[in-house]
Scaffold this active site. Structure first.
Site, short mmCIF file in Angstrom:
data_model
loop_
_atom_site.label_atom_id
_atom_site.label_comp_id
_atom_site.label_asym_id
_atom_site.label_seq_id
_atom_site.Cartn_x
_atom_site.Cartn_y
_atom_site.Cartn_z
N CYS A 106 0.75 -1.44 -0.14
CA CYS A 106 0.27 -0.26 0.53
C CYS A 106 0.96 1.33 -0.05
O CYS A 106 1.56 1.31 1.17
CB CYS A 106 -0.95 0.05 1.07
SG CYS A 106 -1.95 1.61 1.37
N CYS A 445 -22.81 1.02 -18.04
CA CYS A 445 -23.96 0.48 -17.64
C CYS A 445 -24.03 -0.59 -18.74
O CYS A 445 -24.14 -0.96 -19.21
CB CYS A 445 -25.62 1.62 -18.69
SG CYS A 445 -26.62 0.82 -18.18
N CYS A 448 -27.89 -0.69 -20.13
CA CYS A 448 -27.70 -0.22 -21.53
C CYS A 448 -27.04 -0.96 -22.38
O CYS A 448 -28.34 -0.41 -23.61
CB CYS A 448 -26.82 1.27 -21.29
SG CYS A 448 -26.85 2.02 -19.36
#
Length: 540
Positions: A106, A445, A448
């Site tokens: 990290c 999406c 979509c």
């Protein structure tokens, strides 16, 4: 990042790797949980430090101060390493423990680690009872679960075994301030000019209180504010000569409060009544520099600032220093009213989310603004000069700027389904004399694509009908103040003559239902009827 900070971070990572390998070797050769108190190990490390200090004190005077690497090594030894085997024992066996949960991979953990170690060293020198410890939460998952560490980095304070989230800043000084306040030291008292000079040498940002006697309502409000604030150290004195060391422009008076910062405009006087809320507000509005350079470690504090008007300047790292003077000259005029934030445009994690909001992918300098009271955003569309920026900020402050709505370039192609963008939405939809069936979608999406195919079939079926137009808009790249859509896909029908009240269409409807819906809501001067349900079914 300065070279010294980079050196510290790299040294820390090497030390951490060495230490982890060393502990792993020990754990593989002998059990860790042998019944001994882990605090004994810490005491041994501290004893070694004291011995090393004594040796240095007895050595030749020309040895000088220890190097940054030596300071870091000593600091790292003070931070106790936790594991699955010893975590519970350390937490239960100490009244106050501040734990840093990290992961070796990290980046934010790597940035925070040297600051955490530096804070540990400072707290030890202050004889703080607080124990600082760290845990590789990825390696020691059992301990991480026990302590409630779920992300990286996570800092938790354990008071008699009960944890509370860390809410302070992420510099070494901010960690020290937060830790001391949470462990019963909200205010530092300075009684001599020597003590004041030493404190000022080590600390750049603090609030000074001058009180003739440490008593009374105003002093009580000062202490309350010092206890509530988690980020700024409060210091106090009753000696005007001591106060002048910290705040040279101070005038003799019964009670005084001021903020000292590490920048040219370093002294801010408090002019309000001594009330906790007013003191806290003064600290919040004045603690940031004139221009704040955004980083992952200070981003949360920037976003939560009470200054709701914020100007963000995106520039390359090479240009940031050059821009500082220009920006400070403007920021000085809007101090406490507009917050100025400088962002390295190469830092994708910081810059890209903002630039995406504006639909901008540009390497040149970009100036944006946000009014966080209403969510409006603005874009400086002229060159970045001092006069243009001042005019932009004046409009932002007085509410005369036009909000910015992103848009793709005006499309050239026509087609069965018209492409609508932000800047053509008025002409294509709101001002159009036709009935408009609008599909609002985004490329990411999931549903979509299927809806788009359905609408294309419907458009082909109803091709040639007068007074009806099919259109679609990509909401990820285009905005309009009268198109407020949060779910995708969304189907909207704008009847001719009443575009202010679009009708939402169910995206789950089949072709027959969609055709029937249009027939019901369409306003047309054309007598041609929409195909009946049976005819529609046959043509499908």
């Amino acid at each position: 990042m300065p070279a010294s900070r980079l050196l510290l971070s790299l040294t820390l990572l090497l030390l951490l790797l060495f230490q982890s390998l060393f502990l792993l070797a020990i754990s593989s050769s002998s059990p860790i949980d042998d019944g001994n108190d882990d605090s004994e190990g810490l005491e041994e490390l501290l004893a070694i430090d004291e011995e090393e200090e004594g040796q240095k004190d007895d050595g030749p005077a020309d040895q000088g101060k220890p190097s940054e690497a030596e300071v870091l090594r000593r600091a790292q030894r003070i931070v106790l390493e936790l594991s699955n085997e010893n975590a519970k024992k350390v937490i239960d066996g100490n009244e106050l423990v501040l734990v840093l949960g990290y992961a070796p991979w990290c980046r934010r953990s790597a940035e925070l680690m040297p600051r955490f170690a530096e804070a540990a060293l400072t707290l030890k020198e202050m004889s703080s009872p607080l124990l600082l410890a760290k845990l590789d939460a990825e390696r020691h998952t059992k301990a991480a679960s026990l302590l409630g560490i779920k992300g990286f980095p996570t800092v938790l304070l354990f008071l008699n075994g009960s944890s509370q989230a860390y809410t302070g800043g992420f510099t070494a000084e901010e960690i020290v301030v937060w830790a001391r306040k949470k462990t019963g030291v909200p205010v530092i008292r300075l009684s001599s000019t020597n003590a004041a000079e030493e404190y000022h040498h080590k600390h750049q940002t603090f609030i000074l209180g001058l009180f003739e006697n440490y008593e009374g309502t105003e002093y009580e409000e000062f202490v309350k504010a010092a206890t509530t604030d988690n980020e700024i150290q409060f210091v106090e004195t009753n000696d005007i000569s001591v106060a002048k060391v910290l705040f040279p422009d101070i005038k003799p008076k019964k009670n005084f409060l001021g903020l000292v910062k590490s920048e040219p405009e370093r002294f801010e006087k408090f002019e309000e009544n001594f009330v906790e809320e007013k003191i806290l507000q003064f600290a919040e509005y004045n603690k940031f520099p004139l221009v704040t350079v955004l980083s992952e470690l200070n981003s949360a504090r920037v976003y939560s600032s009470p200054i709701k008007l914020q100007v963000f300047i995106f520039a390359k790292a090479d240009d940031i220093e050059h821009l500082q003077l220009l920006l400070k000259n403007v920021a000085r005029k809007y101090k406490t009213k507009i917050m100025f934030v400088l962002v390295d445009s190469a830092e994708d994690n910081l810059a890209k989310p903002f630039l995406t909001l504006f639909g901008i992918e540009s390497e040149k300098q970009v100036v944006t603004a946000f009014d966080n009271r209403n969510g409006f955003k603005y874009l400086l569309e002229s060159d970045l000069t001092q006069s243009n920026l001042e005019e932009f900020c004046s409009g932002l402050l007085h509410g005369t700027l036009s909000p910015y709505f992103k848009s793709e370039p005006k499309p050239d192609e026509g087609g069965l389904i018209e492409k609508v963008v932000g800047r053509t939405f008025d002409a294509s939809v709101l001002d159009s004399a036709e009935n408009v069936f609008l599909e609002v979608y985004t490329p990411w999406c999931i549903d979509c694509e299927a809806t788009t195919k359905q609408i294309e079939k419907l458009a082909k079926l109803l091709k040639g009908m007068n007074n009806l137009k099919f259109a679609r808009i990509d909401a990820s790249l285009n905005e309009h103040p009268k198109l407020q859509v949060n779910n995708y896909p969304t189907l909207l029908f704008y009847p001719a003559g009443d575009k202010s009240n679009p009708v939402k269409v169910s995206k789950k409807s089949g072709l027959k239902e969609l055709a029937a819906f249009i027939k019901e809501h369409m306003r047309s001067q054309d007598d041609r009827a929409i195909p009946s349900s049976d005819q529609t079914k046959d043509e499908l």
